[in-house]
Design an enzyme around this catalytic site. Structure first.
Site, PDB file in Angstrom:
ATOM      1  CG  ASN A 278       7.772   3.467   3.349  1.00  0.00           C
ATOM      2  OD1 ASN A 278       7.499   4.047   4.279  1.00  0.00           O
ATOM      3  ND2 ASN A 278       7.275   3.556   2.032  1.00  0.00           N
TER       4      ASN A 278
ATOM      5  CB  CYS B 107       3.240  10.773   1.355  1.00  0.00           C
ATOM      6  SG  CYS B 107       1.762  11.445   1.168  1.00  0.00           S
TER       7      CYS B 107
ATOM      8  CG  HIS C 223       9.373   8.000   4.296  1.00  0.00           C
ATOM      9  ND1 HIS C 223       8.817   8.334   3.366  1.00  0.00           N
ATOM     10  CD2 HIS C 223       8.732   7.110   5.060  1.00  0.00           C
ATOM     11  CE1 HIS C 223       7.684   7.766   3.157  1.00  0.00           C
ATOM     12  NE2 HIS C 223       7.493   7.262   4.088  1.00  0.00           N
TER      13      HIS C 223
ATOM     14  NE  ARG D 112      -1.158   2.680   2.469  1.00  0.00           N
ATOM     15  CZ  ARG D 112      -0.967   3.939   3.026  1.00  0.00           C
ATOM     16  NH1 ARG D 112      -0.954   5.172   2.064  1.00  0.00           N
ATOM     17  NH2 ARG D 112      -0.232   4.021   4.108  1.00  0.00           N
ATOM     18  CG  ASP D 113       3.508   4.358   2.740  1.00  0.00           C
ATOM     19  OD1 ASP D 113       2.937   5.303   2.123  1.00  0.00           O
ATOM     20  OD2 ASP D 113       4.434   4.399   3.825  1.00  0.00           O
TER      21      ASP D 113
ATOM     22  CG  HIS E  64       5.588   4.682   8.404  1.00  0.00           C
ATOM     23  ND1 HIS E  64       4.981   3.712   7.917  1.00  0.00           N
ATOM     24  CD2 HIS E  64       6.046   5.389   7.530  1.00  0.00           C
ATOM     25  CE1 HIS E  64       4.737   3.720   6.766  1.00  0.00           C
ATOM     26  NE2 HIS E  64       5.529   5.094   6.406  1.00  0.00           N
TER      27      HIS E  64
END
Length: 286
Positions: free
Chosen positions: A247, A238, A207, A13-14, A205
């Site tokens: 990520n 994003c 990056h 997803r991300d 989370h």
């Protein structure tokens, strides 16, 4: 005895949401099926957002209907509103996520509302999910810096994290959306958030935009965090955060944790197969 650290895989997803070329549904399914064999307890599979916002996720229902669900794996979906939640429920998502921000400008750019308005939007989703027995995970983006506002005050992060936790989110994922974090900044942010949310209910989370993600994970481990998000192959970022690509790579994170004597339970041979599949997308992501 090695201490456990949970890696929450967000690549499907991300990670994929920021790919310019639409990834075929069957490729997404094949990727998730490989990840299901790798030892994760949680995989963020897709998101139920309007296709005009994120065209890459237009096949969310087909993806969740097409995967081979492994025993003991939770398949999550991002749901920005009640319509998205109902679609996720119909597609048998095991868990849903709501997405807030610590930056007012980013909130406007990302979900087209203020932070306060976003909380109001989330209330019916969480109430409905809890009534349905569906766990809800909360995300906070821009926990260190914002592409529009610059540095973000740790207390601003703590306030939105506290609100999401009070709503009923079982865990709050703290997103360094533009990779601006350094160990010092991450520690300051965590110290503020931990005043409001128990550390075992937090996830990092981070990056890797500036190459600091693994150092930020190490700093977070020292602060008591044992949950971290990552994306296979270092996919993604994003679409509403310019320059935020990347990520932290799942394989790099898992190797670092194992070197630091933490147990992840992941199968590196299977992860290598998943990375090999990504290479067929026409871009080397690792």
């Amino acid at each position: 005895m090695m201490e456990n650290v949970r890696i929450y895989e967000v690549g499907p997803r991300d990670g994929l949401q920021n790919e310019k070329a639409i990834v075929p549904t069957q490729t997404k399914i094949a990727l998730i099926d490989l990840l299901s064999q790798a030892g994760f307890s949680h995989i963020e599979a897709t998101s139920f957002v309007p296709a005009k916002w994120v065209p890459q996720m237009a096949d969310a229902t087909e993806v969740l209907n097409g995967i081979n669900r492994a025993h003991g794996v939770t398949y999550a979906a991002l749901t920005p509103n009640i319509i998205g939640y109902e679609k996720a429920l119909a597609a048998k998502a095991d868990e849903v996520a709501i997405f807030g921000a610590a930056s007012e400008t980013f909130s406007q750019k990302n979900i087209n509302c203020t932070i306060a308005e976003s909380i109001e939007r989330f209330i019916p989703i969480v109430e409905r999910a809890l009534a349905d027995g569906v766990p809800v995970r909360g995300y906070v983006s821009c926990v260190v810096g914002c592409p529009y506002e610059g540095d973000i005050a740790p207390e601003a992060v703590a306030q939105i994290a506290a609100k999401l936790f009070e709503l009923g989110c079982y865990e709050i994922s703290l997103g360094d959306t533009i990779g601006a974090g350094t160990p010092e900044k991450i520690i300051a942010m965590l110290n503020a958030v931990k005043q409001h949310v128990p550390v075992d209910k937090l996830a990092g989370h981070y990056h890797d935009t500036n190459g600091n993600a693994l150092d930020n994970v190490k700093a977070s481990l020292n602060e008591g965090l044992r949950n971290f998000d990552s994306a296979i192959g270092g996919l993604g970022g994003c679409p509403y955060a310019p320059g935020a690509k990347g990520n932290v790579s799942t394989v790099k994170l898992a190797h670092m944790l194992e070197r630091e004597h933490y147990h992840t339970g992941l199968n590196f041979d299977v992860l290598a197969k998943a990375e090999a599949l990504l290479s067929t997308l026409g871009e080397n992501h690792d």
